[in-house]
Scaffold this motif. Structure first.
Motif, PDB file in Angstrom:
ATOM      1  N   ASP B  15      19.204  13.836  -3.063  1.00 39.42           N
ATOM      2  CA  ASP B  15      18.230  14.851  -2.645  1.00 39.42           C
ATOM      3  C   ASP B  15      16.813  14.491  -3.081  1.00 39.42           C
ATOM      4  O   ASP B  15      15.889  15.271  -2.878  1.00 39.42           O
ATOM      5  N   THR B  16      16.672  13.326  -3.727  1.00 42.53           N
ATOM      6  CA  THR B  16      15.357  12.965  -4.235  1.00 42.53           C
ATOM      7  C   THR B  16      14.620  12.075  -3.239  1.00 42.53           C
ATOM      8  O   THR B  16      14.980  10.913  -3.068  1.00 42.53           O
ATOM      9  N   PRO B  17      13.612  12.618  -2.553  1.00 40.42           N
ATOM     10  CA  PRO B  17      12.874  11.779  -1.617  1.00 40.42           C
ATOM     11  C   PRO B  17      12.077  10.727  -2.385  1.00 40.42           C
ATOM     12  O   PRO B  17      11.464  11.039  -3.400  1.00 40.42           O
ATOM     13  N   VAL B  18      12.140   9.491  -1.924  1.00 40.38           N
ATOM     14  CA  VAL B  18      11.477   8.416  -2.652  1.00 40.38           C
ATOM     15  C   VAL B  18      10.349   7.822  -1.815  1.00 40.38           C
ATOM     16  O   VAL B  18       9.285   7.484  -2.321  1.00 40.38           O
ATOM     17  N   VAL B  19      10.611   7.697  -0.529  1.00 41.43           N
ATOM     18  CA  VAL B  19       9.603   7.157   0.388  1.00 41.43           C
ATOM     19  C   VAL B  19       9.531   8.099   1.579  1.00 41.43           C
ATOM     20  O   VAL B  19      10.562   8.511   2.107  1.00 41.43           O
ATOM     21  N   GLU B  20       8.314   8.474   1.960  1.00 36.28           N
ATOM     22  CA  GLU B  20       8.171   9.457   3.021  1.00 36.28           C
ATOM     23  C   GLU B  20       7.216   8.987   4.091  1.00 36.28           C
ATOM     24  O   GLU B  20       6.034   8.739   3.820  1.00 36.28           O
ATOM     25  N   ASP B  21       7.715   8.842   5.284  1.00 39.16           N
ATOM     26  CA  ASP B  21       6.905   8.596   6.480  1.00 39.16           C
ATOM     27  C   ASP B  21       5.893   7.461   6.280  1.00 39.16           C
ATOM     28  O   ASP B  21       4.708   7.639   6.506  1.00 39.16           O
ATOM     29  N   VAL B  22       6.397   6.309   5.841  1.00 39.73           N
ATOM     30  CA  VAL B  22       5.502   5.168   5.618  1.00 39.73           C
ATOM     31  C   VAL B  22       5.519   4.252   6.837  1.00 39.73           C
ATOM     32  O   VAL B  22       6.579   3.873   7.326  1.00 39.73           O
ATOM     33  N   SER B  23       4.334   3.944   7.342  1.00 44.90           N
ATOM     34  CA  SER B  23       4.206   2.976   8.432  1.00 44.90           C
ATOM     35  C   SER B  23       3.228   1.902   7.995  1.00 44.90           C
ATOM     36  O   SER B  23       2.114   2.209   7.570  1.00 44.90           O
TER      37      SER B  23
END
Lengths: 335, 246
Positions: B15-23
């Motif tokens: 449940d731990t977001p580590v990387v979000e919406d990286v381009s």
């Protein structure tokens, strides 16, 4: 159309012929000659010839697979799988006693150990490490299954199970030796073919994965190979001592320079242990498994002591102003 | 064609977001420095870029193929953060370790003259030829890093991905190591470097990506030091994550 049944009958005939040839014509003759030359009579006894061949097989495959296990800190997986193999033997003997069948216990041992190997690997993939906890669960669980099955038949199979619990060289039959030879051949060929991926995955698992290696598949291969080795070794060493042969010769060779050389040295250390152990076992009429492991530990201790002494001796001249340059690693001759 | 291209990549451990919406795209010959605070997902992003994880959303392509299914392994050289601990106390020599770079090319069978040449020239290139018969576990941290690089050179990798490679390496060896990286980059190798020392990155890298779960900046070093990206990434919007380098 008579050719088809004839062909179908060929492989077993060929195999037993091959076994006869290896056992009697090659190995038997060689040891007979050695017995005549050295005057050591025991080399000429057929049961000792079988025992020595089994000892050689054991010394080859256990350190071969153990070399990869030890350096992944998976040493105790051998112990776990040995106990699973024990449960497998109990299953085989139980099924035979209950249903009046004659399934070879080694076959059920191999099946159960292989299933346990896959199970351990699945647990590891889920948890991400070779945790003591999952090992302990599988190890004790297996042994519990074995002990329940053994007692469930009013002790009728308890006698049969003893030889697997403690192992024996004297009871190595031609048939079980044939199985052992086949297993040795299989393990040696597979490790030789898969040597590079196994080494890479052992040395740097993440780097190997990034290099496109299917590390999961090779981890699975390694644990299944371990299951095969454990079943092969169990008849001789006994369930509890199997892990020793996977670990001690590898530790003995741990100081070598180069992995390939270390593997060869581990097999050599294994040979000394099994051949000497088998001899002591016959001469003093003691358990072969125990004798082999004690010799292996003695070799390990002797090599360790010799290396400590040697490095002490070579360091001294440097301290008293010898001509050796002082090196960053202390110049103690170790590298 | 970009060497690596991430498009809207999102990844979580449980449940731990580590990387979000990286381009972001890394072009051939680039030297990308990936910076960000502790727990910002730098290591995870690097692992996503070389295909060690499959993104939860978005996509990563490596040499035009989906990264997680990329099979042409020898094109990627990956040096993990704890590369100096690789192999523990295994009796592997420097030459053996560097030869592993050829294993994807030649999983079994004899090494060809080309294989051997690649190994020897990799040993020369990073300056560990005279250590070739020594055991890797008896070398210093800086020497072990060079061996790890030599392995990727022997593989003739087109992309070199490094995760804080100089942790535990003394200052002098570090400087020499970054000069080596710059040289390799100048000769055409694409480099992605995760580094906590921003000074090192702005000196050697040709472009910077600043990450704190989301991408705060991607551009050249000079612009990076002029913008507020650094303060933004390290500033208010920080969450304490369960682990530093998962």
């Amino acid at each position: 159309m008579t050719g088809v049944p004839m062909l179908a009958a060929m492989p077993p005939l060929l195999l037993s012929g091959l076994l006869d040839w290896v056992l009697d014509d090659v190995w038997g003759t060689a040891l007979d000659v050695l017995a005549a030359l050295t005057g050591v009579e025991m080399l000429g006894y057929p049961f000792m010839q079988r025992a020595y061949l089994a000892a050689v097989c054991l010394a080859v495959i256990a350190p071969l697979v153990g070399s990869f296990l030890v350096h992944r800190e998976m040493a105790m997986i051998g112990d776990t799988l040995a106990h699973s193999a024990f449960a497998g033997v109990a299953v085989g003997l139980f099924v035979n006693a209950t249903y009046a069948l004659s399934v070879p216990p080694l076959l059920t041992a191999l099946l159960v150990a292989a299933v346990a190997a896959v199970l351990v690997q699945l647990l590891v993939d889920r948890i991400g490490t070779y945790s003591d906890t999952s090992m302990a669960v599988v190890l004790t669980g297996s042994f519990a299954v074995g002990s329940v099955l053994v007692t469930a038949t009013d002790g009728g199979i308890a006698v049969g199970i003893n030889s697997y619990l403690f192992g024996s060289l004297a009871t190595v039959t031609r048939r079980s030796l044939g199985v052992l030879l086949a297993m040795t051949l299989l393990v040696t060929v597979v490790v030789t073919v898969a040597y590079r991926p196994l080494l890479y995955a052992t040395f740097d698992e993440v780097g190997a994965r990034a290099a496109g290696l299917n590390v999961g598949r090779y981890n699975l291969l390694l644990v299944v190979l371990t299951a095969v080795v454990v079943v092969a070794a169990m008849q001789i060493l006994g369930v509890i001592l199997v892990a020793g042969m996977l670990v001690i010769p590898v530790a003995t060779a741990g100081w070598m320079r180069g992995f390939r050389r270390a593997v060869v040295a581990a097999v050599a250390a294994g040979l000394v242990a099994t051949v000497t152990g088998a001899t002591l076992s016959y001469v003093y009429d003691v358990a072969a498994g125990g004798a082999i492991i004690l010799v292996a530990i003695a070799v390990y201790a002797a090599v360790g002591t010799a290396r400590t002494l040697r490095s002490t001796v070579t360091v001294l001249p440097t301290r008293t102003g010898g001509d050796r340059p002082v090196e960053a690693d202390g110049g103690d001759g170790r590298d | 064609m970009a060497v690596v291209e991430a498009d809207g990549v999102t990844f979580a451990y449980g449940d731990t977001p580590v990387v979000e919406d990286v381009s972001l795209a890394v072009e051939p010959g680039a030297f990308l420095g990936l910076v960000g605070p502790n727990g910002s997902g730098k290591t995870t992003l690097l692992e996503l870029l070389v295909g060690l994880h499959r993104p939860d959303a978005g996509s990563v392509s490596l040499f035009g193929e989906p990264a997680h299914a990329f099979a042409d392994g020898e094109r990627v050289g990956y040096v993990a953060q704890d590369a100096t601990h690789a192999g523990g106390r295994m009796p592997v020599t420097v030459r053996e370790a560097v030869r592993m770079g050829r294993y994807p090319h030649r999983p079994f069978g004899r090494f060809s003259a080309d294989d051997r040449r690649a190994v020897e020239s990799a040993l020369d290139r990073v300056g560990v030829r005279d250590l070739a018969d020594r055991r890797v576990d008896r070398l210093s941290g800086g020497q072990q890093q060079r061996v790890a690089i030599a392995r990727t050179l022997a593989a003739e990798a087109d992309l070199l991905a490094l995760d804080e490679p100089t942790v535990g390496v003394d200052a002098e060896s570090r400087e020499a190591f970054y000069e080596l990286l710059a040289e390799l980059n100048a000769s055409g190798l694409t480099v992605i470097l995760v580094e906590h020392d921003i000074g090192v990155v702005t000196t050697h890298a040709t472009e910077i990506a600043c990450l704190n779960r989301r991408l705060f900046f991607h551009g050249d070093p000079d612009t990076f030091v002029e913008t507020d990206a650094l303060a933004d990434a390290y500033g208010g919007d920080q969450h304490v994550l369960a682990h530093d380098h998962p």
